[in-house]
Design a protein around this motif. Structure first.
Motif, PDB file in Angstrom:
ATOM      1  N   ALA A 270       1.059  -1.116   0.196  1.00 50.20           N
ATOM      2  CA  ALA A 270      -0.070  -0.340   0.146  1.00 50.20           C
ATOM      3  C   ALA A 270       1.072   0.885   0.127  1.00 50.20           C
ATOM      4  O   ALA A 270       0.685   2.288   0.762  1.00 50.20           O
ATOM      5  N   ILE A 271       1.899   1.142  -0.814  1.00 53.47           N
ATOM      6  CA  ILE A 271       3.185   2.155  -0.723  1.00 53.47           C
ATOM      7  C   ILE A 271       2.128   3.350  -1.739  1.00 53.47           C
ATOM      8  O   ILE A 271       2.292   4.398  -1.346  1.00 53.47           O
ATOM      9  N   PHE A 272       2.393   2.940  -3.002  1.00 54.25           N
ATOM     10  CA  PHE A 272       1.719   4.594  -4.136  1.00 54.25           C
ATOM     11  C   PHE A 272       0.667   3.560  -4.669  1.00 54.25           C
ATOM     12  O   PHE A 272       0.439   2.667  -5.190  1.00 54.25           O
ATOM     13  N   GLY A 273      -0.247   4.857  -4.697  1.00 55.15           N
ATOM     14  CA  GLY A 273      -1.703   4.327  -5.738  1.00 55.15           C
ATOM     15  C   GLY A 273      -1.348   5.183  -7.098  1.00 55.15           C
ATOM     16  O   GLY A 273      -0.600   5.282  -7.947  1.00 55.15           O
ATOM     17  N   PHE A 274      -2.902   5.889  -7.073  1.00 56.55           N
ATOM     18  CA  PHE A 274      -3.368   5.978  -9.184  1.00 56.55           C
ATOM     19  C   PHE A 274      -2.473   7.418  -8.766  1.00 56.55           C
ATOM     20  O   PHE A 274      -2.100   7.742  -9.700  1.00 56.55           O
ATOM     21  N   SER A 275      -1.778   8.164  -7.550  1.00 63.52           N
ATOM     22  CA  SER A 275      -0.957   9.506  -7.737  1.00 63.52           C
ATOM     23  C   SER A 275       0.454   9.704  -7.986  1.00 63.52           C
ATOM     24  O   SER A 275       1.172  10.630  -7.957  1.00 63.52           O
ATOM     25  N   PHE A 276       0.638   7.848  -7.784  1.00 64.76           N
ATOM     26  CA  PHE A 276       2.476   7.730  -8.080  1.00 64.76           C
ATOM     27  C   PHE A 276       2.597   8.396  -9.682  1.00 64.76           C
ATOM     28  O   PHE A 276       1.960   8.127 -10.595  1.00 64.76           O
ATOM     29  N   SER A 277       3.745   8.918  -9.702  1.00 67.14           N
ATOM     30  CA  SER A 277       4.747   9.490 -10.860  1.00 67.14           C
ATOM     31  C   SER A 277       6.029  10.293 -10.532  1.00 67.14           C
ATOM     32  O   SER A 277       6.175  10.209  -9.337  1.00 67.14           O
ATOM     33  N   GLY A 278       6.820   9.926 -11.950  1.00 65.80           N
ATOM     34  CA  GLY A 278       8.227   9.615 -12.066  1.00 65.80           C
ATOM     35  C   GLY A 278       8.902   8.246 -11.508  1.00 65.80           C
ATOM     36  O   GLY A 278       8.366   7.374 -11.900  1.00 65.80           O
ATOM     37  N   GLU A 279       9.916   8.702 -10.644  1.00 62.37           N
ATOM     38  CA  GLU A 279      11.019   7.960 -10.013  1.00 62.37           C
ATOM     39  C   GLU A 279      10.429   7.926  -8.916  1.00 62.37           C
ATOM     40  O   GLU A 279      10.518   8.571  -8.350  1.00 62.37           O
ATOM     41  N   VAL A 280      10.925   6.706  -8.241  1.00 64.35           N
ATOM     42  CA  VAL A 280      10.215   6.217  -6.803  1.00 64.35           C
ATOM     43  C   VAL A 280      12.365   6.947  -5.786  1.00 64.35           C
ATOM     44  O   VAL A 280      12.931   7.052  -5.706  1.00 64.35           O
ATOM     45  N   ARG A 281      10.768   8.543  -5.271  1.00 64.42           N
ATOM     46  CA  ARG A 281      11.934   8.607  -4.197  1.00 64.42           C
ATOM     47  C   ARG A 281      12.370   8.403  -3.001  1.00 64.42           C
ATOM     48  O   ARG A 281      11.110   6.892  -3.034  1.00 64.42           O
ATOM     49  N   GLU A 282      13.086   8.166  -2.301  1.00 66.72           N
ATOM     50  CA  GLU A 282      13.793   8.254  -1.209  1.00 66.72           C
ATOM     51  C   GLU A 282      12.838   8.649  -0.059  1.00 66.72           C
ATOM     52  O   GLU A 282      12.100   9.228  -0.078  1.00 66.72           O
ATOM     53  N   PRO A 283      12.256   7.320   1.064  1.00 69.11           N
ATOM     54  CA  PRO A 283      12.580   6.003   1.052  1.00 69.11           C
ATOM     55  C   PRO A 283      11.898   5.044   1.100  1.00 69.11           C
ATOM     56  O   PRO A 283      12.101   3.829   0.934  1.00 69.11           O
ATOM     57  N   PHE A 284      11.855   4.653  -0.169  1.00 78.89           N
ATOM     58  CA  PHE A 284      11.179   3.639  -0.994  1.00 78.89           C
ATOM     59  C   PHE A 284      11.965   3.366  -1.728  1.00 78.89           C
ATOM     60  O   PHE A 284      11.114   1.755  -1.823  1.00 78.89           O
ATOM     61  N   PRO A 285      12.422   3.591  -2.240  1.00 80.97           N
ATOM     62  CA  PRO A 285      13.115   2.348  -4.058  1.00 80.97           C
ATOM     63  C   PRO A 285      14.183   1.083  -3.313  1.00 80.97           C
ATOM     64  O   PRO A 285      13.157   0.367  -4.073  1.00 80.97           O
ATOM     65  N   GLY A 286      14.534   1.282  -2.248  1.00 84.92           N
ATOM     66  CA  GLY A 286      14.528  -0.277  -1.683  1.00 84.92           C
ATOM     67  C   GLY A 286      13.370  -0.754  -1.216  1.00 84.92           C
ATOM     68  O   GLY A 286      13.737  -2.326  -1.253  1.00 84.92           O
ATOM     69  N   VAL A 287      13.080  -0.304  -0.985  1.00 82.76           N
ATOM     70  CA  VAL A 287      11.601  -0.791  -0.405  1.00 82.76           C
ATOM     71  C   VAL A 287      10.824  -2.258  -2.160  1.00 82.76           C
ATOM     72  O   VAL A 287      10.557  -3.141  -1.912  1.00 82.76           O
ATOM     73  N   ILE A 288      10.763  -0.934  -2.845  1.00 83.78           N
ATOM     74  CA  ILE A 288      10.164  -1.402  -3.932  1.00 83.78           C
ATOM     75  C   ILE A 288      11.220  -2.454  -5.004  1.00 83.78           C
ATOM     76  O   ILE A 288      10.622  -3.805  -5.188  1.00 83.78           O
ATOM     77  N   LYS A 289      12.351  -2.318  -4.659  1.00 86.02           N
ATOM     78  CA  LYS A 289      13.190  -3.729  -4.816  1.00 86.02           C
ATOM     79  C   LYS A 289      13.171  -5.230  -4.454  1.00 86.02           C
ATOM     80  O   LYS A 289      13.096  -6.115  -4.673  1.00 86.02           O
ATOM     81  N   ALA A 290      12.914  -4.398  -2.562  1.00 85.15           N
ATOM     82  CA  ALA A 290      12.018  -5.776  -2.691  1.00 85.15           C
ATOM     83  C   ALA A 290      10.944  -6.342  -2.378  1.00 85.15           C
ATOM     84  O   ALA A 290      11.240  -7.859  -2.462  1.00 85.15           O
ATOM     85  N   LEU A 291      10.693  -6.057  -3.103  1.00 88.84           N
ATOM     86  CA  LEU A 291       9.324  -6.783  -3.298  1.00 88.84           C
ATOM     87  C   LEU A 291       9.064  -6.863  -4.925  1.00 88.84           C
ATOM     88  O   LEU A 291       8.837  -7.677  -4.937  1.00 88.84           O
TER      89      LEU A 291
END
Ligand SMILES: NC(=O)C1=CN([C@@H]2O[C@H](COP(=O)(O)OP(=O)(O)OC[C@H]3O[C@@H](n4cnc5c(N)ncnc54)[C@H](OP(=O)(O)O)[C@@H]3O)[C@@H](O)[C@H]2O)[C@@H](O)CC1
Ligand SMILES: [K+]
Length: 409
Positions: free
Chosen positions: A297-318
């Motif tokens: 439940a990190i980003f929904g329909f308002s996400f845009s662009g490249e993933v900014r901190e602190p989330f890149p590591g979490v997305i990679k882990a997902l």
């Protein structure tokens, strides 16, 4: 058994020329089925077809021979060509139920508007089909116009006869129309202005739908430990609400919520969880390894662009996770319109399950897992205004599984 119906039409039906000189008359539209339906089910189909017609209930009638189980559409066409000359039924347009679980049907024209004796078909909701046929028959709308507004573009034929007609289950027959990010945001605004909803209400229903989806995927007896990763926006809010319901359902949720919004709603949702002694962790990767499922439940329909901190590591882990993931509204880091990013941490991320809220977003085209729709707060009128479909929720369910791998949306 191969249950894909043969819906091929002949290129031309020269016999239709005989209709060209006939004066137009409003005659009932014949209803057929290409699948096994009981008399009661056929009668229910007919009722559905006339549901939206504000006139004579007999405008759609069962053809004298109505059921053509496991046969081809061509056989119905041949039969109808003969039937149409009898003058009892409209010769040009008829309606076909293709699948016992479908709430979509075919409207078939044996001669489109060009009078070239070319047959064509479009998909329609069963409840609208009679109206579509009647409007075509009376000439209120043209064939092209009807096709533009129909569901034919979004039909996905992956049949599965395990469900009964009465379920009106979409799972196997159709894919729902999608809702782009701008329309989704506009709909949100409308629900909270003219719709008179508060964000708390919408989020509560969205989160409840997420938790019910988790239960449908794997009950707490099988998967007690759920890691819920929450982002800073409302998608994260859905995750916070879902975790509370999961707790009551008997799961042991753990929260990863690294960037809390200052909005007081998020503070309250957090407090509700803390009072239930639901733990919050900073160690996403370590906790993920000990979990049975992860909710994204990190980003929904308002996400845009490249993933900014602190989330890149979490997305990679997902993306690398061996633990199954249920994504809320969108796999986080995916572009809502164009799906998975070409590079970056979410490049190879394809979660096991997705719950689309209100309606699927265009990105579902690239999604390969189990797909649910939830967020049961929109009526038919609003759905029509925004160009999507209200899925066929059953009973009191807040979520419905609508499709799977390979469906064409
Ligand atoms: N009607 C419905 O269907 C309902 C839908 N609901 C739900 O609401 C969701 C939409 O919520 P939303 O609009 O608050 O935005 P959402 O998608 O959570 O993310 C925005 C946040 O992410 C961040 N962010 C953005 N890009 C980023 C990046 N590249 N890298 C890093 N961060 C980035 C940005 O934070 P910022 O960086 O600006 O602080 C912003 O705060 C929707 O998908 C559904 O789940 C229900 O709750 C209610 C009814
Ligand atoms: K998400």
């Amino acid at each position: 058994m191969d249950v894909h119906p043969d819906l091929l039409l002949p290129d031309r039906i020269p016999e239709m020329e005989r209709h060209h000189s006939k004066p137009s008359q409003v005659l009932p539209f014949a209803l057929y089925a290409l699948c096994a339906l009981s008399d009661e089910e056929l009668a229910a189909c007919r009722q559905q077809c006339v549901a939206d017609i504000d006139c004579d209930d007999n405008i759609v009638q069962l053809a004298p021979k109505a059921v053509f189980k496991d046969q081809s559409l061509r056989i119905i066409v041949e039969y109808h060509v003969e039937l149409g000359f009898g003058g009892q039924f409209d010769g040009k347009f008829f309606i076909v139920v293709v699948h016992p679980s479908s709430y979509t049907v075919l409207v078939v024209a044996l001669d489109d508007d060009e009078l070239q004796c070319k047959p064509d078909l479009l998909w329609s909701k069963i409840g609208k089909s009679g109206l579509v046929a009647a409007n075509l028959g009376i000439g209120i709308i043209m064939w092209d116009e009807a096709k533009d507004h129909s569901m034919h573009k979004i039909y996905a034929c992956t049949c599965n006869l395990d469900v009964t007609f009465n379920d009106f289950n979409l799972t196997s027959v159709m894919a729902l129309r999608t809702l782009g990010p701008k329309a989704a945001a506009a709909l949100d605004e409308e629900l909270m202005s003219t719709g008179a909803f508060s964000i708390d209400q919408l989020m509560e229903l969205a989160g409840l739908a997420v938790s019910q989806t988790m239960y449908a995927l794997s009950p707490p007896s099988k998967s007690p430990n759920i890691l819920v990763a929450c982002g800073p926006g409302n998608n994260g809010g859905d995750g916070l609400v879902a975790a509370r319901h999961l707790h009551y359902f008997g799961y042991k949720p753990t929260m990863y919520f690294p960037k809390q919004s200052k909005n007081e709603l998020f503070g309250r949702l957090r407090t509700q969880l803390e009072q239930l002694k639901v733990p919050f962790t900073d160690d996403f990767v370590g906790t993920a390894k000990r979990s049975d499922w992860i909710i994204d439940a990190i980003f929904g329909f308002s996400f845009s662009g490249e993933v900014r901190e602190p989330f890149p590591g979490v997305i990679k882990a997902l993306a690398e996770s061996k633990v199954p993931v249920l994504a809320v509204d969108a796999p986080s880091s995916w572009n809502i319109e164009t799906g998975p990013p070409d590079d970056g941490p979410g490049k190879d991320y394809n979660p096991d399950a997705l719950i689309s809220l209100t309606a699927p977003k265009p990105l579902v085209k690239w999604f390969k897992g189990r797909h649910f729709v939830g967020g049961r707060f929109v009526g038919e009128d609003i759905a029509e205004k925004y160009g999507f479909d209200v899925p066929p929720y059953k009973g009191s369910d807040q979520t419905v599984e609508i499709g799977s791998q390979g469906e064409k949306l």
